[in-house]
Scaffold this active site. Structure first.
Site, PDB file in Angstrom:
ATOM      1  NE  ARG A   1      -4.161  -1.675   0.223  1.00  0.00           N
ATOM      2  CZ  ARG A   1      -4.199  -2.964  -0.112  1.00  0.00           C
ATOM      3  NH1 ARG A   1      -3.153  -3.550  -0.669  1.00  0.00           N
ATOM      4  NH2 ARG A   1      -5.302  -3.663   0.092  1.00  0.00           N
TER       5      ARG A   1
ATOM      6  CB  SER B   1      -8.747  -1.416   3.988  1.00  0.00           C
ATOM      7  OG  SER B   1      -9.009  -2.670   3.439  1.00  0.00           O
TER       8      SER B   1
ATOM      9  CD  GLU C   1      -5.694   1.243   2.348  1.00  0.00           C
ATOM     10  OE1 GLU C   1      -5.304   0.805   1.279  1.00  0.00           O
ATOM     11  OE2 GLU C   1      -6.862   1.588   2.539  1.00  0.00           O
TER      12      GLU C   1
END
Ligand code: EPU
Length: 337
Positions: A163, A237, A332
């Site tokens: 990520r 998320s 995130e």
């Protein structure tokens, strides 16, 4: 250039955000025009794709939103089993993946139905079901907004990680992503190892799945677990899955033998969704926001709320996970203060 522009449809959290300036890029020369403009100088700027991984902390964005509407998908090279597809940044990611699957090109099938734009995909190196976009990217074509210069990033220049990429760093946020080349395959092994993909296929009595059957199955799994974009506000998320040292994991495992885990080169990745769930937050609701009842990693906005409600809930969850497990979970989502 538009002024006082509403971003409600450009943030999947669905908050009523207004931007001072909004500029849509429909051609590469639009960028050259933009950087000459008076309003462009000395203003805070933000490049926004589909708005599916951003949380505006304030209801007014006192700056300029630059949004790609560059369109086009073209096969630019075919070499044996390899096919290179060039996709412009303003294309919708899920439509692009559907295009590749419909042409029987392997590589992106596990990344179906991820909301957002193609241009945003390398920024946080989107990933799902054991695949990451970094494994297919060849080149990222950009324009430096400070001087209009074109710059091409090779895969290795992007410093992709879980990520993460160079484009998340402050000094690289000036690069406007125009297009991306993806190397796909006419034939390749399907990746079915992650999570419950195999289990779903078995349930559907599919023994040797085709590319499109895998894509379809993952669509179904996602639809079961995640809130529908445009109906319930979310950013997928909300937190990253934390990576802890092996010895920390061993200790935790003594108290929680059932804790799921994914070992990786840096230690052990633990699903934040499991930690949040175990800390008792799943399906929690407070005023206009809450924790999704089918996936605790997802914070949701039911409408009519303010970003601060999500920020308060984030903090409460972080504190509670820290207290119960001693683990710090980090967002995130990109939070734009
Ligand atoms: N779990 C729970 N309770 C929950 C949620 C999860 O116990 O409420 C457990 C699951 O049972 C499973 C484990 O946690 O054992 C992992 O859950 P899952 O497979 O659903 O995946 P995840 O780690 O929660 C990651 C990505 C998702 C991606 C899925 C599938 C991150 C931060 N998230 O989630 O990506 O779709 O894997 O590959 O890495 C996104 O980035 O927005 C996103 C949705």
């Amino acid at each position: 250039m538009k002024k006082e522009y509403p971003l409600k449809d450009l943030n999947t959290m669905g908050f009523d955000i207004v931007a001072k300036y909004f500029y849509e890029v429909n051609s590469l020369s639009d960028i050259d025009t933009l950087i000459e403009k008076e309003e462009f100088k000395d203003v805070r700027k933000l490049i926004l794709g589909g708005g599916s991984n951003i949380l505006f902390a304030n209801e007014y964005y006192d700056g300029m939103i630059i949004h790609s509407n560059l369109k086009g998908i073209n096969i630019i090279e075919e070499n044996g089993d390899d096919v290179v597809v060039r996709c412009m940044s303003g294309e919708v990611w899920k439509d692009f993946v559907d295009f590749t699957v419909s042409r029987n090109l392997y590589g992106l099938e596990n990344l179906v139905d991820i909301p957002g734009s193609v241009g945003a995909s390398p920024v946080q190196n989107i990933g799902a079901y054991g695949c990451e976009v970094k494994d297919s990217i060849v080149y990222v074509y950009t324009i430096d907004l400070t001087n209009g210069q074109r710059r091409v990033f090779k895969n290795e220049d992007c410093h992709f990680a879980y990520r993460d990429s160079i484009f998340k760093r402050e000094e690289f946020k000036k690069y406007f992503i125009c297009a991306i080349d993806f190397r796909l395959k006419k034939n390749a092994a399907l990746k079915l190892e992650y999570g419950n993909v195999k289990e779903y296929l078995e349930r559907k009595k599919i023994e040797s799945p085709t590319l499109s059957e895998v894509a379809q199955t993952i669509k179904e799994i996602r639809a079961e677990k995640l809130p529908e974009v445009g109906i319930v506000g979310s950013v997928g998320s909300f937190f990253q899955n934390p990576i802890v040292e092996n010895k920390v994991f061993e200790k935790l495992k003594e108290s929680y033998p059932e804790m799921p885990s994914y070992p990786n080169e840096k230690g052990v990745k633990i699903p934040a969704g499991w930690l949040i769930d175990k800390a008792g937050w799943k399906a929690y609701k407070e005023n206009h926001v809450g924790v999704w009842d089918k996936q605790a990693l997802v914070l949701v906005h039911y409408g009519g709320g303010k970003p601060q409600e999500i920020l308060d809930l984030m903090k409460k969850i972080q504190d509670s996970v820290k207290e119960k497990f001693g683990i710090i979970i980090r967002p995130e989502v990109n939070i734009e203060f």
